[in-house]
Design an enzyme around this catalytic site. Structure first.
Site, PDB file in Angstrom:
ATOM      1  N   ASP A 188       0.379   5.076  -5.984  1.00 20.82           N
ATOM      2  CA  ASP A 188       0.453   3.625  -6.155  1.00 20.82           C
ATOM      3  C   ASP A 188      -0.252   3.312  -7.465  1.00 20.82           C
ATOM      4  O   ASP A 188      -1.465   3.436  -7.574  1.00 20.82           O
ATOM      5  CB  ASP A 188      -0.226   2.918  -4.979  1.00 20.82           C
ATOM      6  CG  ASP A 188      -0.223   1.403  -5.091  1.00 20.82           C
ATOM      7  OD1 ASP A 188       0.235   0.867  -6.124  1.00 20.82           O
ATOM      8  OD2 ASP A 188      -0.690   0.746  -4.143  1.00 20.82           O
ATOM      9  N   CYS A 231       6.619  -2.858  -9.779  1.00 19.71           N
ATOM     10  CA  CYS A 231       6.317  -1.642  -9.017  1.00 19.71           C
ATOM     11  C   CYS A 231       7.561  -0.818  -8.713  1.00 19.71           C
ATOM     12  O   CYS A 231       7.521   0.406  -8.757  1.00 19.71           O
ATOM     13  CB  CYS A 231       5.565  -1.976  -7.734  1.00 19.71           C
ATOM     14  SG  CYS A 231       6.426  -3.110  -6.623  1.00 19.71           S
ATOM     15  N   HIS A 260       6.048  -4.506  -2.113  1.00 16.22           N
ATOM     16  CA  HIS A 260       5.384  -3.512  -2.939  1.00 16.22           C
ATOM     17  C   HIS A 260       6.124  -2.195  -2.746  1.00 16.22           C
ATOM     18  O   HIS A 260       6.704  -1.959  -1.678  1.00 16.22           O
ATOM     19  CB  HIS A 260       3.907  -3.370  -2.555  1.00 16.22           C
ATOM     20  CG  HIS A 260       3.092  -2.629  -3.567  1.00 16.22           C
ATOM     21  ND1 HIS A 260       3.090  -2.940  -4.914  1.00 16.22           N
ATOM     22  CD2 HIS A 260       2.254  -1.574  -3.432  1.00 16.22           C
ATOM     23  CE1 HIS A 260       2.283  -2.107  -5.556  1.00 16.22           C
ATOM     24  NE2 HIS A 260       1.769  -1.265  -4.685  1.00 16.22           N
TER      25      HIS A 260
END
EC number: 3.5.1.122
Length: 173
Positions: free
Chosen positions: A99, A30, A83
Site C-alpha cells: 500500500d 491508488c 482504496h
C-alpha cells in the site's frame, strides 16, 4: 510464538517491488499505482504474477475507513471512497500487502496490515464496513483502464493533479 514465526518469515522475504520511494506513485490514484506495481512485478520475474492480486476495498456508500494512512497523521482513519492495494500471496508461506499510501512498512505482513489498517468490523459502524474485490494481477493488467474522469469535479477541474503518464488503457477498444 506465532508472531515470532511471522517476523522471521518477513525478515527473509524479498520484496516484489523496488523501495516505496522508487515506485510509481501519484496521490489519490491508488488504482493506477497498483497497476504500475503489477506491471513492475510482471516485467521483473522475481515472483510469479499468479501470486499477486489487486484488492479493491469499498462499500455501497463509498465510505471506508483505513487507518495508518499518510493522508491522516495520527491515530484516526482516512475515509476513502475506495482504496486499492496489492496482495502478494508468497509461496514462502506468508502474504504481504503493498500500500503506497500507508505509513506501515512497505511491504507489510498481511496480518499486521489487517490489524493496524483495517481494525475490527466489530468496532466500525455498519455503514462503514468494507467489502473486498480481489482480482488476479494478470487479469488486472489486461482489463483495467481509466480515463480519470472520476477525478474531475462538475466543472471539469482536477480534484487532484493527474499522473504525468498517459491514461491506462486496455488493448481492446
Amino acid at each position: 510464538m506465532e508472531g515470532d514465526v511471522s517476523a522471521a518469515a518477513a525478515a527473509h522475504y524479498q520484496p516484489a517491488s523496488p523501495p516505496r520511494d522508487a515506485c510509481v506513485y501519484n496521490s489519490c490514484y491508488c488504482e493506477e499505482n497498483i497497476w504500475k506495481l503489477c506491471e513492475y512485478i510482471k516485467n521483473h520475474d522475481q515472483y510469479p504474477l499468479e501470486e499477486c492480486y489487486a484488492v479493491f476495498i469499498s462499500n455501497e456508500r463509498k465510505m471506508i475507513p483505513i487507518w495508518k494512512q499518510q493522508a491522516r497523521p495520527g491515530d484516526g482513519p482516512v475515509i476513502w471512497d475506495y482504496h486499492v492495494v496489492l496482495l502478494h500471496v508468497s509461496s514462502g508461506g506468508q502474504s504481504f500487502i503493498y500500500d503506497l499510501d500507508t505509513v506501515l512498512p512497505f511491504p507489510c505482513p498481511f496480518d499486521t496490515y489487517v490489524e493496524d489498517a483495517f481494525k475490527s468490523d466489530e468496532d466500525i459502524h455498519p455503514q462503514f464496513r468494507r467489502k473486498f474485490r480481489v482480482i488476479r494481477a494478470d487479469s488486472y493488467l489486461k482489463n483495467f483502464a481509466s480515463d480519470r474522469s472520476h477525478m474531475k469535479d462538475s466543472s471539469g477541474n482536477w480534484r487532484e493533479p493527474p499522473p504525468s503518464y498517459p491514461c491506462i488503457e486496455t488493448g481492446e477498444k
